[in-house]
Design an enzyme around this catalytic site. Sequence first.
Site, mmCIF file in Angstrom:
data_model
loop_
_atom_site.group_PDB
_atom_site.id
_atom_site.type_symbol
_atom_site.label_atom_id
_atom_site.label_comp_id
_atom_site.label_asym_id
_atom_site.label_seq_id
_atom_site.Cartn_x
_atom_site.Cartn_y
_atom_site.Cartn_z
ATOM 1 N N GLY A 1 7.026 52.021 15.100
ATOM 2 C CA GLY A 1 6.099 51.593 16.148
ATOM 3 C C GLY A 1 6.884 51.035 17.317
ATOM 4 N N ARG A 2 7.379 49.812 17.133
ATOM 5 C CA ARG A 2 8.095 49.118 18.207
ATOM 6 C C ARG A 2 9.259 49.934 18.777
ATOM 7 N NH1 ARG A 2 8.386 43.390 18.055
ATOM 8 N NH2 ARG A 2 7.932 43.590 15.829
ATOM 9 N N CYS B 1 -6.087 27.167 28.769
ATOM 10 C CA CYS B 1 -6.060 25.742 28.415
ATOM 11 C C CYS B 1 -5.445 25.523 27.034
ATOM 12 C CB CYS B 1 -7.468 25.194 28.467
ATOM 13 S SG CYS B 1 -8.226 25.526 30.041
ATOM 14 N N GLU B 2 -4.179 25.816 26.892
ATOM 15 C CA GLU B 2 -3.431 25.621 25.645
ATOM 16 C C GLU B 2 -1.985 25.369 26.035
ATOM 17 O OE1 GLU B 2 -4.108 26.544 22.166
ATOM 18 O OE2 GLU B 2 -6.009 27.605 22.371
ATOM 19 N N GLU C 1 7.549 55.378 9.746
ATOM 20 C CA GLU C 1 6.390 54.850 10.479
ATOM 21 C C GLU C 1 6.843 53.954 11.632
ATOM 22 O OE1 GLU C 1 4.179 52.650 7.557
ATOM 23 O OE2 GLU C 1 3.720 54.402 6.347
ATOM 24 N N GLY D 1 9.908 49.381 11.269
ATOM 25 C CA GLY D 1 10.669 48.139 11.255
ATOM 26 C C GLY D 1 11.943 48.081 12.055
ATOM 27 N N TYR E 1 4.933 34.066 18.197
ATOM 28 C CA TYR E 1 6.187 34.175 17.431
ATOM 29 C C TYR E 1 7.339 33.467 18.138
ATOM 30 C CZ TYR E 1 3.572 38.424 16.076
ATOM 31 O OH TYR E 1 2.620 39.321 15.697
HETATM 32 N N1 LLP Z 1 4.115 50.511 8.981
HETATM 33 C C1 LLP Z 1 3.425 49.430 8.555
HETATM 34 C C2 LLP Z 1 2.767 49.502 7.256
HETATM 35 C C3 LLP Z 1 3.356 48.270 9.345
HETATM 36 O O1 LLP Z 1 2.682 47.215 8.910
HETATM 37 C C4 LLP Z 1 3.999 48.240 10.621
HETATM 38 C C5 LLP Z 1 3.926 47.058 11.463
HETATM 39 C C6 LLP Z 1 4.693 49.398 11.023
HETATM 40 C C7 LLP Z 1 4.736 50.505 10.193
HETATM 41 C C8 LLP Z 1 5.404 49.488 12.350
HETATM 42 O O2 LLP Z 1 6.460 48.596 12.389
HETATM 43 P P1 LLP Z 1 7.475 48.588 13.634
HETATM 44 O O3 LLP Z 1 8.239 49.868 13.621
HETATM 45 O O4 LLP Z 1 6.675 48.436 14.866
HETATM 46 O O5 LLP Z 1 8.344 47.403 13.391
HETATM 47 N N2 LLP Z 1 2.784 41.968 16.111
HETATM 48 C C9 LLP Z 1 4.156 41.846 15.672
HETATM 49 C C10 LLP Z 1 4.584 42.997 14.832
HETATM 50 C C11 LLP Z 1 3.697 43.229 13.639
HETATM 51 C C12 LLP Z 1 4.103 44.446 12.843
HETATM 52 C C13 LLP Z 1 3.033 44.830 11.895
HETATM 53 N N3 LLP Z 1 3.320 45.994 11.110
HETATM 54 C C14 LLP Z 1 5.032 41.651 16.911
HETATM 55 O O6 LLP Z 1 4.522 41.578 18.011
HETATM 56 O O7 LLP Z 1 6.263 41.520 16.758
#
Ligand code: LLP
Length: 420
Positions: A277-278, A345-346, A275, A240, A318
């Site tokens: 990601g981004r 086409c959107e 966890e 997050g 978003y």
């Molecule tokens: N753990 C769980 C259980 C999650 O659902 C997620 C992301 C993460 C970790 C990783 O979160 P991060 O560190 O990336 O914030 N598609 C959206 C983001 C969806 C996130 C879904 N879950 C976007 O493009 O902003």
Amino acid sequence: MTSDFEYIDGELYVEKVPVKKICEDFGTPVYIYSHNFIRSSFFEYKRAFREIDPLICYSVKANSNLSVLKIFCSMDCGFDIVSSGELQRVIKVGGNPSKVVFSGVGKTEEEIETALRSRILFFNVESEAELRKINEVALRLEQKAPVAIRVNPDINPDTHPYISTGFEKSKFGIGISKAMDVYKNASLMKGIEVKGIDAHIGSQIFDLSSFSESISKLIYLAENLSRHGIQVSYIDIGGGLGISYESEEKPPAKSEYAKVFEEYLRDTSYRLVLEPGRSMVGNAGIMATRVLYIKDGTSKKFVIVDAAMNDLIRPAFYDSFHRIEPVRGIDLESSDVVDIVGPICESGDFLARDRNFPAVSSGELLAVFSAGAYGFVMSSNYNTRPRAAEVLVSGDRYCEIRARETVEEMLKAERIAEFL
Ligand code: LLP
């Protein structure tokens, strides 16, 4: 952006490779990732958290290309997965299942069985029904399934509602007030071994107090469980942490983020699980696209490019901002207010709206920044558009790590019904 994405003599480079060269070799649209950036993000996490040495489980959904996973694997990183497809990817690159946590609200029986056979670290269980199913599958396999219960700490961080997950009305997790009962039930199940507590409150979060609130609630629960004879070893705080998409955006430093958890965990025996990601890969990638046409509409100017919402859905989905710059340099004199749009086409098919943008012409290359997370992985074949190529750069080397899809590949699984 860091020096891994830099303009040198008016030309954009990823590490030591000109973006133009990659576009010439592999066409557009193309995702380009920096090896160095990904490695540095991971080491930045390691450094920031050195005092409590958490288990870092990169969230595969953010960017699941095998080469990207291989980079994490070679740094001995763990993985957060949400499907057996993602587990297969991790195993394929040599990832260690004993460092894998399995999240997601709808794990199927097959997925549970695959994960159990692979001996993952633990499941993040999202409902009582799922807990019963995991117990059942584990008993059938004569195993004890390691679990953490994903609790919903009822925190609503200041982020886009679609990516906020820890408030009471969301589909995720089990309400924290109910958690004690669920843990008591879990501890009585013969096929379950309680390992931890989990939460994930959302994504693209800047406000550290939301994380602080979350960890304090989880620790409170852990202590309460301990008083009832249920000991957990892991506290998984999810992902997050936000990143900057615009230069004015200032996300918290990883060291500040780490301090929040250190304060709570320093004198405990719980192992923290992260966890991210981004914050690992978001700014490690760009998407390069070519201008097809300039269109002077009646009240607006449009820059029509060859990438569309099927390639990068974040702006349409978003309304998110991605910085876009011409690849040939940013010091261009004249500028105009334009919409940068794709061929789909959107009306929602845009990469930028009402953007002050330098004059560009047809054939020109543009770079869409911060596209390393939730970019290619969310792409689709809408309008029968083949998905883009992906390229990894490492110093002066580069490699196509996913070939551009072909129309033949897209049509391969389709059949014309014999009764037609
Ligand atoms: N753990 C769980 C259980 C999650 O659902 C997620 C992301 C993460 C970790 C990783 O979160 P991060 O560190 O990336 O914030 N598609 C959206 C983001 C969806 C996130 C879904 N879950 C976007 O493009 O902003």
